[in-house]
Design a protein around this motif. Sequence first.
Motif, PDB file in Angstrom:
ATOM      1  N   GLN A   1      44.636  32.378  42.619  1.00 53.50           N
ATOM      2  CA  GLN A   1      44.792  33.458  43.588  1.00 53.50           C
ATOM      3  C   GLN A   1      46.228  33.981  43.665  1.00 53.50           C
ATOM      4  OE1 GLN A   1      42.638  35.152  45.054  1.00 53.50           O
ATOM      5  NE2 GLN A   1      40.766  33.955  45.152  1.00 53.50           N
TER       6      GLN A   1
ATOM      7  N   VAL B   1      40.366  43.517  39.627  1.00 52.43           N
ATOM      8  CA  VAL B   1      40.859  42.229  40.116  1.00 52.43           C
ATOM      9  C   VAL B   1      40.377  42.044  41.558  1.00 52.43           C
ATOM     10  CG1 VAL B   1      42.867  40.796  40.629  1.00 52.43           C
ATOM     11  CG2 VAL B   1      42.926  42.351  38.671  1.00 52.43           C
TER      12      VAL B   1
ATOM     13  N   GLU C   1      38.602  38.766  44.516  1.00 51.80           N
ATOM     14  CA  GLU C   1      38.409  37.345  44.800  1.00 51.80           C
ATOM     15  C   GLU C   1      37.033  36.900  44.335  1.00 51.80           C
ATOM     16  OE1 GLU C   1      39.092  36.088  48.752  1.00 51.80           O
ATOM     17  OE2 GLU C   1      41.134  36.865  48.860  1.00 51.80           O
TER      18      GLU C   1
ATOM     19  N   LYS D   1      40.775  34.264  41.122  1.00 54.88           N
ATOM     20  CA  LYS D   1      40.549  35.701  41.133  1.00 54.88           C
ATOM     21  C   LYS D   1      39.397  36.059  40.196  1.00 54.88           C
ATOM     22  CE  LYS D   1      45.176  37.284  42.389  1.00 54.88           C
ATOM     23  NZ  LYS D   1      46.347  38.110  42.018  1.00 54.88           N
ATOM     24  N   ASN D   2      38.705  37.117  40.566  1.00 53.81           N
ATOM     25  CA  ASN D   2      37.656  37.653  39.706  1.00 53.81           C
ATOM     26  C   ASN D   2      38.283  38.777  38.882  1.00 53.81           C
ATOM     27  OD1 ASN D   2      35.242  38.412  38.544  1.00 53.81           O
ATOM     28  ND2 ASN D   2      34.614  39.680  40.280  1.00 53.81           N
TER      29      ASN D   2
END
Length: 211
Positions: free
Chosen positions: A151, A182, A184, A191-192
């Motif tokens: 994160q 980008v 969560e 991070k996604n």
Amino acid sequence: MIGDVWHNYISLTEVRKNNIYLKEEVRKLKHEILKFAEKQKAFERFSKMLEYKSGLDREMVLASVIGSDAIGWSKMITIDKGSKDGLKKNMAVVTYEGLVGHIIQTVPGYSKVLLITDVRSAVDALDQNNRTRGVVVGKGSDFCEMKHISQDADIQVGYPVISSGLGGVFPKGLLIGKVSKVGESKKGLFKNVVIVPAANISLLEEVFVLK
């Protein structure tokens, strides 16, 4: 009177013959134009491929795509080069645009390539700007995902992502794609990060295999 009718008939017949001839000529010209346009596109692609090859100091084999398997989550292509051309399992496959995938099966006359968009694909990768490291995996669609990004990592939309060279399959520095999103992840630990591949995976015609 009869002479005029006959003359008009002959004239009409000639006009019809001329129309048939002209239509055939138009058809031939359209065909030639299509052939020329196709040759021009092929020339442009090969020029870019040769330019890419001259800038990369390693042996490559140029191959044509002769088959595609894009059913569901499976994303593979078949190329017209195989073991008789010196190709082996796990060799990286690229275009002048970027990384495509790696060979998973080879026989004398052809090879199967697992694309980076396949869910079974995993490439150890780096964000080229800040050197954030993760693993790019396929999503079974036109996109990939960069996993294991913490994160607090500084990775942003537009950043290029390259292969790290770890893992023994993909050489370091191959362009994989760019960050397109980008956010969560559901668990909140990482991070996604969504990646758009640099290579146009759905329109591949020629590729290089890195030996």
